[in-house]
Write a protein that holds these residues in place. Structure first.
Motif, short mmCIF file in Angstrom:
data_model
loop_
_atom_site.label_atom_id
_atom_site.label_comp_id
_atom_site.label_asym_id
_atom_site.label_seq_id
_atom_site.Cartn_x
_atom_site.Cartn_y
_atom_site.Cartn_z
N GLN A 142 -112.65 10.26 4.00
CA GLN A 142 -113.95 10.10 4.66
C GLN A 142 -114.76 9.01 3.96
OE1 GLN A 142 -114.94 14.25 4.06
NE2 GLN A 142 -115.07 14.63 6.25
N GLN A 143 -114.75 9.03 2.66
CA GLN A 143 -115.50 8.06 1.86
C GLN A 143 -114.99 6.64 2.11
OE1 GLN A 143 -118.01 8.24 -0.13
NE2 GLN A 143 -117.85 6.76 -1.79
N ALA A 144 -113.67 6.49 2.08
CA ALA A 144 -113.07 5.16 2.28
C ALA A 144 -113.41 4.62 3.66
CB ALA A 144 -111.55 5.23 2.09
N VAL A 152 -106.32 -5.69 5.26
CA VAL A 152 -106.36 -4.38 4.62
C VAL A 152 -107.46 -4.37 3.55
CG1 VAL A 152 -105.08 -2.77 3.16
CG2 VAL A 152 -103.91 -3.95 5.05
N VAL A 153 -108.39 -3.44 3.68
CA VAL A 153 -109.51 -3.38 2.72
C VAL A 153 -109.25 -2.40 1.59
CG1 VAL A 153 -111.20 -4.13 4.43
CG2 VAL A 153 -110.77 -1.71 4.15
N THR A 154 -108.40 -1.41 1.85
CA THR A 154 -108.05 -0.48 0.78
C THR A 154 -106.74 0.21 1.10
OG1 THR A 154 -108.92 1.27 -0.66
CG2 THR A 154 -109.30 1.55 1.67
N VAL A 171 -108.72 -2.70 8.08
CA VAL A 171 -107.65 -1.69 8.09
C VAL A 171 -107.66 -0.94 6.76
CG1 VAL A 171 -105.16 -1.32 8.24
CG2 VAL A 171 -106.21 -3.13 9.61
N VAL A 172 -107.66 0.36 6.86
CA VAL A 172 -107.47 1.19 5.67
C VAL A 172 -106.06 1.76 5.78
CG1 VAL A 172 -108.10 3.39 4.58
CG2 VAL A 172 -109.89 1.81 5.33
N ALA A 180 -111.60 15.81 10.06
CA ALA A 180 -112.40 15.44 8.89
C ALA A 180 -113.25 14.21 9.19
CB ALA A 180 -111.49 15.17 7.68
N LEU A 181 -112.67 13.24 9.88
CA LEU A 181 -113.40 11.99 10.17
C LEU A 181 -114.48 12.23 11.22
CD1 LEU A 181 -110.30 9.63 10.15
CD2 LEU A 181 -112.19 9.53 8.54
#
Lengths: 223, 126
Positions: B115-117, B100-102, B77-78, B19-20
């Motif tokens: 994908q969006q994140a 960590v951003v999300t 980092v997600v 997906a990525l």
């Protein structure tokens, strides 16, 4: 509820999480319907086997019949093929012993199947060239041995230690520390124990896997 | 953009990477914390996507170690994990201090969300 059952509930909750997330993930990916069917069926069979392994302990009398170990290996390798294939694990069957043993066929098959699936779950994280297992029935001094082994013997020491550790976890409620299929091992161990058999790790210079010895007393000598 | 995906489950890793990749990123995969550290040593990624439930050496321990290396402080980092974020409330984890951003909880996150994140995290870091 006793601590063993509480520990088992914890293991069940953890070990169902990943397969269910895989199903969720596959559902978002094109052309993976067959894989979803394989995973879903495997989950349902796992839960059925877990229930059966508890119900078996309430049975006072087991029905025994002659079981051909070589044929059992072939049947189990056939049954696990789809699940193993999903994880790119090759399954072979080497059947050196055709001498029948006296056992409860469905319990023995369930135990051996879950031993084999446990090894698939372990080996699927290895490099693709090493993802091969074989099922074998052979004769030892103690009796007929049914086993499932990694085809490549170069498991490193850490994996060998984990293999022993995860086997012990089936009898103790220890928090999960490895990505190990403890529920399958629990089912295999319970099923086989109900017939008086003991599942063991088989770790030596030639073998890396799991095995159960069906003692000489269960062997049928046909003239 | 080069993304390091730390995911112990081989099947899931393949599908996330697919997906990525469709979003135009180059993906490398690590299944353990040690493997991840080795990969970052060889090639520093622009983004790390991390499953916290890693065998033996969990993702939180990896993050704490990762943040001790000054060269890697800027890498976002997600977290994409099967562990619910509420599990960490009592531990008073400061995700921001760990880069960590999300935090994405896998059962609630679709592939499109992932994908969006990733795209958002990378665009903020440019």
């Amino acid at each position: 509820m006793d601590s063993e059952r509480l520990g088992l509930l914890d293991v069940i909750a953890e070990e169902l999480r990943l397969p269910l997330m895989r199903v969720q993930l596959l559902a978002q990916t094109e052309n993976r319907n067959e894989d979803i069917k394989v995973l879903s069926r495997d989950l349902i069979e796992l839960l059925d086997a877990l229930q059966d392994s508890y119900n078996q302990s309430n049975q006072s009398r087991l029905e025994l019949e002659p079981v051909n170990p070589a044929q059992l290996c072939d049947e189990v390798s056939h049954d696990i093929y789809a699940y193993a294939n999903l994880h790119d694990v090759r399954v072979l069957s080497k059947n050196l012993n055709k001498q029948p043993v006296l056992a409860n066929y469905s319990i023995l098959k369930s135990g051996f199947k879950h031993m084999s699936l446990a090894l698939v779950d372990l080996i699927k994280n290895y490099d693709k060239s090493k993802r091969e297992i074989y099922l074998n029935a052979d004769t030892t001094e103690l009796g007929t041995r049914l086993g499932v082994y990694a085809a490549h013997t170069d498991f490193d020491a850490a994996d060998l230690r984990n293999l022993r550790k995860l086997f012990l976890k089936t009898t103790r409620p220890i928090a999960r520390q490895t990505n190990a299929p403890t529920m399958r091992l629990f089912i295999a161990d319970k099923s086989l124990a109900h017939m008086g058999f003991k599942m063991r790790t088989a770790i030596n210079s030639r073998e890396r896997g799991l095995a159960v010895v069906l003692p000489l007393s269960s062997q049928l000598n046909l003239f | 953009m080069n993304i390091l995906l730390i995911e112990p489950d081989v099947l899931s890793a393949k599908l996330y990477a697919l997906a990525l990749t469709k979003s135009g990123h180059s993906i490398s995969i690590a299944s353990t914390a040690q493997e991840a550290l080795n990969r970052i040593d060889k090639k520093v990624p622009e983004l790390i996507i991390l499953e916290l439930d890693i065998p033996a050496h969990n993702g939180l321990e990896f993050l704490y170690e990762f943040c001790t290396y000054s060269d890697w402080i800027g890498i976002p980092v997600v977290i994409h994990s099967s562990q619910h974020p509420d599990r960490f409330n009592k531990m008073l984890v400061s995700w921001k201090e760990l880069n960590v951003v999300t935090y994405l909880y896998k059962p609630d996150t679709s592939l499109a969300d992932l994908q969006q994140a990733a795209s958002v995290a990378l665009s903020k870091n440019i």
